[in-house]
Design a protein around this motif. Sequence first.
Motif, mmCIF file in Angstrom:
data_model
loop_
_atom_site.group_PDB
_atom_site.id
_atom_site.type_symbol
_atom_site.label_atom_id
_atom_site.label_comp_id
_atom_site.label_asym_id
_atom_site.label_seq_id
_atom_site.Cartn_x
_atom_site.Cartn_y
_atom_site.Cartn_z
ATOM 1 N N LYS A 282 77.688 44.794 23.898
ATOM 2 C CA LYS A 282 76.852 43.938 23.099
ATOM 3 C C LYS A 282 76.384 42.917 24.040
ATOM 4 C CE LYS A 282 78.689 44.810 18.585
ATOM 5 N NZ LYS A 282 79.493 44.087 17.429
ATOM 6 N N GLU B 20 76.116 42.981 27.271
ATOM 7 C CA GLU B 20 75.531 43.481 28.321
ATOM 8 C C GLU B 20 73.984 43.956 27.791
ATOM 9 O OE1 GLU B 20 75.422 47.487 30.695
ATOM 10 O OE2 GLU B 20 77.273 47.143 29.496
ATOM 11 N N LYS B 21 73.878 44.440 26.394
ATOM 12 C CA LYS B 21 72.695 44.720 25.908
ATOM 13 C C LYS B 21 71.790 43.691 25.882
ATOM 14 C CE LYS B 21 73.923 49.131 23.822
ATOM 15 N NZ LYS B 21 73.965 49.907 22.637
ATOM 16 N N ALA B 22 72.402 42.618 25.518
ATOM 17 C CA ALA B 22 71.641 41.359 25.359
ATOM 18 C C ALA B 22 71.114 40.745 26.549
ATOM 19 C CB ALA B 22 72.655 40.173 24.437
ATOM 20 N N ARG B 23 71.995 40.697 27.470
ATOM 21 C CA ARG B 23 71.610 40.341 28.924
ATOM 22 C C ARG B 23 70.161 41.259 29.275
ATOM 23 N NH1 ARG B 23 76.691 40.191 32.971
ATOM 24 N NH2 ARG B 23 75.031 41.186 34.045
ATOM 25 N N ARG B 24 70.226 42.669 29.105
ATOM 26 C CA ARG B 24 69.310 43.508 29.667
ATOM 27 C C ARG B 24 68.114 43.143 28.832
ATOM 28 N NH1 ARG B 24 71.284 49.273 28.871
ATOM 29 N NH2 ARG B 24 72.923 48.076 27.918
ATOM 30 N N LYS B 25 68.299 42.768 27.531
ATOM 31 C CA LYS B 25 66.822 42.598 26.791
ATOM 32 C C LYS B 25 66.088 41.105 26.918
ATOM 33 C CE LYS B 25 68.205 44.801 22.472
ATOM 34 N NZ LYS B 25 68.554 44.608 21.052
ATOM 35 N N LYS B 26 66.895 39.956 27.984
ATOM 36 C CA LYS B 26 66.376 38.809 28.343
ATOM 37 C C LYS B 26 65.507 39.373 29.638
ATOM 38 C CE LYS B 26 69.917 35.888 26.291
ATOM 39 N NZ LYS B 26 70.973 34.918 26.621
ATOM 40 N N ARG B 27 65.695 40.272 30.186
ATOM 41 C CA ARG B 27 65.049 40.461 31.710
ATOM 42 C C ARG B 27 63.806 40.744 31.688
ATOM 43 N NH1 ARG B 27 69.533 44.287 34.820
ATOM 44 N NH2 ARG B 27 71.052 42.939 34.438
#
Length: 132
Positions: A123, A125-132
Amino acid sequence: MEEQCAKAFSEFTEVVRRLRKECPWDSTQTHESLKPCLVNETQEVLEAIDILNAGGNGDNLCEELGDVLLSVVLHSVIAEEEGLFTMEDVIAGVSEKMKFRHPRIFSPQDEEICSLSWEELKKREKARRKKR
């Protein structure tokens, strides 16, 4: 050993790039047209694992993993041609993902992250990817 592997991988990637330029079949392939190939090669890896478990020597599994690697490299080369991402992006991305998902190995000093479950790590990791 690492240098030999890196050299072999680089040479293989160049083989795939040349096939994309010169081979009538490879040069026309797309992500979509290669989908059945990837499914087939994945199934063949599963069958090779069964052969290995039944007493095989691993040769078949080695060959089939090579075919899956070809699929990965071919898709990556096509994506590079399309300006989507590079092979280096694929490798760096999966390396980063594995380090993040295994904090007890790669960040043992971070008690907070080490206390998270696999699902909680995914979860984040997915949140970090969305911030990019």
